[in-house]
Scaffold this motif. Structure first.
Motif, short mmCIF file in Angstrom:
data_model
loop_
_atom_site.label_atom_id
_atom_site.label_comp_id
_atom_site.label_asym_id
_atom_site.label_seq_id
_atom_site.Cartn_x
_atom_site.Cartn_y
_atom_site.Cartn_z
N ASP A 96 0.80 -1.23 0.00
CA ASP A 96 0.00 0.00 0.00
C ASP A 96 0.83 1.28 0.00
O ASP A 96 0.30 2.38 -0.10
CB ASP A 96 -0.92 0.02 1.24
N GLY A 97 2.14 1.14 0.16
CA GLY A 97 3.00 2.32 0.21
C GLY A 97 3.12 3.00 -1.16
O GLY A 97 3.17 2.33 -2.19
N ILE A 98 3.16 4.33 -1.12
CA ILE A 98 3.39 5.09 -2.36
C ILE A 98 4.77 5.71 -2.26
O ILE A 98 5.06 6.46 -1.32
CB ILE A 98 2.30 6.16 -2.55
N LEU A 99 5.63 5.37 -3.19
CA LEU A 99 7.01 5.88 -3.18
C LEU A 99 7.06 7.26 -3.82
O LEU A 99 6.34 7.53 -4.78
CB LEU A 99 7.91 4.92 -3.96
N LEU A 100 7.95 8.11 -3.29
CA LEU A 100 8.12 9.44 -3.88
C LEU A 100 9.48 9.52 -4.57
O LEU A 100 10.51 9.13 -4.00
CB LEU A 100 8.05 10.52 -2.80
N ARG A 101 9.48 10.02 -5.79
CA ARG A 101 10.73 10.30 -6.51
C ARG A 101 10.74 11.80 -6.80
O ARG A 101 9.84 12.30 -7.52
CB ARG A 101 10.80 9.56 -7.84
N GLY A 102 11.70 12.50 -6.26
CA GLY A 102 11.77 13.94 -6.52
C GLY A 102 12.52 14.18 -7.82
O GLY A 102 13.64 13.71 -8.01
N ILE A 103 11.88 14.91 -8.72
CA ILE A 103 12.50 15.09 -10.04
C ILE A 103 13.09 16.50 -10.19
O ILE A 103 12.48 17.48 -9.76
CB ILE A 103 11.48 14.77 -11.17
N ILE A 104 14.28 16.56 -10.74
CA ILE A 104 14.91 17.86 -11.06
C ILE A 104 15.22 17.86 -12.55
O ILE A 104 16.01 17.04 -13.03
CB ILE A 104 16.20 18.07 -10.24
N GLU A 105 14.56 18.77 -13.26
CA GLU A 105 14.77 18.86 -14.72
C GLU A 105 15.90 19.86 -14.92
O GLU A 105 15.67 21.06 -14.94
CB GLU A 105 13.46 19.31 -15.37
N PHE A 106 17.11 19.36 -15.07
CA PHE A 106 18.25 20.27 -14.95
C PHE A 106 18.66 20.95 -16.26
O PHE A 106 19.48 21.88 -16.26
CB PHE A 106 19.47 19.57 -14.31
N SER A 107 18.10 20.51 -17.38
CA SER A 107 18.39 21.18 -18.66
C SER A 107 17.29 20.85 -19.66
O SER A 107 16.82 19.71 -19.72
CB SER A 107 19.74 20.72 -19.21
N ASN A 108 16.88 21.88 -20.45
CA ASN A 108 15.87 21.59 -21.48
C ASN A 108 16.48 21.65 -22.89
O ASN A 108 15.75 21.72 -23.87
CB ASN A 108 14.66 22.53 -21.35
N HIS A 109 17.81 21.64 -22.97
CA HIS A 109 18.44 21.56 -24.29
C HIS A 109 18.19 20.16 -24.85
O HIS A 109 18.18 19.18 -24.10
CB HIS A 109 19.96 21.76 -24.17
N CYS A 110 18.01 20.06 -26.18
CA CYS A 110 17.82 18.73 -26.76
C CYS A 110 18.29 18.72 -28.21
O CYS A 110 18.04 19.66 -28.95
CB CYS A 110 16.34 18.32 -26.69
N ARG A 111 18.98 17.64 -28.57
CA ARG A 111 19.49 17.52 -29.95
C ARG A 111 18.46 16.87 -30.86
O ARG A 111 18.62 16.84 -32.07
CB ARG A 111 20.77 16.67 -29.96
N ASN A 112 17.39 16.32 -30.30
CA ASN A 112 16.43 15.54 -31.08
C ASN A 112 15.26 16.39 -31.57
O ASN A 112 15.05 17.51 -31.10
CB ASN A 112 15.89 14.38 -30.25
N SER A 113 14.50 15.79 -32.49
CA SER A 113 13.32 16.51 -32.98
C SER A 113 12.11 15.57 -32.98
O SER A 113 11.43 15.43 -33.99
CB SER A 113 13.58 17.08 -34.38
N CYS A 114 11.89 14.94 -31.84
CA CYS A 114 10.74 14.03 -31.70
C CYS A 114 9.45 14.78 -32.02
O CYS A 114 9.27 15.92 -31.58
CB CYS A 114 10.67 13.48 -30.28
N PHE A 115 8.58 14.12 -32.78
CA PHE A 115 7.38 14.78 -33.29
C PHE A 115 6.38 15.18 -32.23
O PHE A 115 5.45 15.93 -32.49
CB PHE A 115 6.70 13.88 -34.33
#
Ligand code: 5AD
Ligand code: FES
Length: 360
Positions: free
Chosen positions: A60-79
């Motif tokens: 029944d436990g809900i795990l927490l993962r803290g997310i840090i989005e440290f860069s929004n640079h991207c080389r891709n062009s996903c549609f």
């Protein structure tokens, strides 16, 4: 008079049998059939079954993962993705080590034991710089580190593993190679698989996942994704609805169906049993917060966002992202309230990968 109840009983029996079958011996055709059931009662039966499997294998436990989005640079062009390199309207950023460490400190103060370091797939990401960030976090805090920075050479993965990274997320997005190729110019499905294998070989706890509602995606494709998750013995699986972004090729396409996303989540739980499965931010972002329903349909993880306020809205993978204006500690208490509301609780342990049990 007595005819209809008998038919309904038979239908219900049948659904139960198919769910049992998928649980014991998952096959693509059965999963695709279950994915097609959008009748609310049948759907609820799938969720209830998945919830039982969740309770049995991860509790029944809900795990927490803290997310840090440290860069929004991207080389891709996903549609589908707002961070694609052709989106010139987006102001790009990369956090400094100090900014990352400050967010990590805040996260650790909330008693969270996992930090997820996420960025676009950026050419400019110096592998030694990230290795230093990992070492510093490990030195200063008692945290599990999950990386989510895309396809990289095996040597980088090795460096980061040796620096102390514990887990890696690399979503396959879709296992239909033709569809994958059509959505990811200049990328290769084979290389994505190679990277996933490389990560497993290094002993990372590995996560993957898909997007629901991509243009031209079929139920058979999604069922195949679930079979793939099982075959890869994944430790973590992220499933979210497609949400259109104006600065992408798929801007005119409708968003992914919430019911189908939740059925995919539920069936993934039934098939993959003790994998860690988040109720994703994408689920939360479709006007109504569907995370609670995700938690009731098999999910056991929530991911509060610890990206510094000034940058949060620039990590715009899709529009309408939830909790952009809330501070992360507010989200953590909100999540605890959500958990209590459904008779669950926040589990503040690291939540490492669980042994793959053979028990039925
Ligand atoms: N809608 C939903 N999910 C998306 N992602 C990227 N763009 C979108 C979108 N438009 C997901 C991908 C990626 C993760 C970071 O975000 O699955 O792996
Ligand atoms: Fe962010 Fe509820 S989770 S405010």
């Amino acid at each position: 008079m007595a005819f209809w109840p008998i038919v309904i009983v038979k239908m219900r029996e049948k659904l139960e049998n198919i769910l049992e079958k998928v649980y014991l011996k998952p096959e693509q055709a059965d999963i695709a059939y279950l994915l097609s059931l959008d009748d609310s009662r049948q759907q609820e039966e799938i969720f209830v079954f998945a919830d039982k499997v969740r309770k049995k294998f991860v509790g029944d436990g809900i795990l927490l993962r803290g997310i840090i989005e440290f860069s929004n640079h991207c080389r891709n062009s996903c549609f589908y993705c707002g961070l694609n390199k052709n989106n010139r309207k987006l102001q790009r950023y990369r956090l400094t080590q100090e900014e990352i460490l400050r967010s990590v400190k805040f996260l650790a103060e909330q008693k969270i034991k996992t930090v997820v370091l996420q960025s676009g797939e950026e050419d400019g990401l110096d592998s030694f710089w990230l290795a230093e960030v990992i070492s510093r976090i490990k030195r200063e805090f008692d945290l599990a580190i999950t990386l989510c920075v895309g396809e990289r050479p095996q040597d980088d993965y090795k460096l980061w593993k040796n620096s102390g990274a514990d887990r890696y997320l690399l979503k396959i997005e879709t296992t239909n190679e033709k569809l994958y190729t059509s959505l990811h110019p200049q990328m290769s499905f084979a290389n994505r698989l190679k990277c996933l294998k490389g990560l497993c070989d290094l002993g990372f706890q590995v996560g993957s996942g898909n997007i629901i509602g991509l243009k031209n995606q079929t139920l058979a494709d999604i069922a195949q994704d679930i079979i793939f998750f099982k075959s890869q013995d994944l430790d973590m699986i992220g499933i979210g609805p497609f949400i259109p972004h104006s600065q992408t090729e798929l801007s005119g396409h409708g968003h992914g169906d919430v019911g189908l996303t939740l059925r995919t989540l539920a069936l993934t739980r039934i098939v993959c049993r003790n994998a860690h499965i988040p109720a994703t931010t994408a689920l939360a972002s479709l006007n109504k917060d569907y995370r609670l329903q995700g938690l009731r349909a098999g999910a056991n993880v929530l991911m509060p966002n610890f990206t510094p306020m000034d940058y949060k809205e620039l990590y715009e993978i899709y529009p309408g992202k939830k909790c952009l204006t809330e501070f992360a500690d507010t989200c953590v208490s909100c999540m605890a309230q959500k958990a209590t509301a459904i008779n669950r609780y926040i589990d503040y342990s690291r939540g490492d990968a669980l042994e793959k049990k053979v028990e039925v």
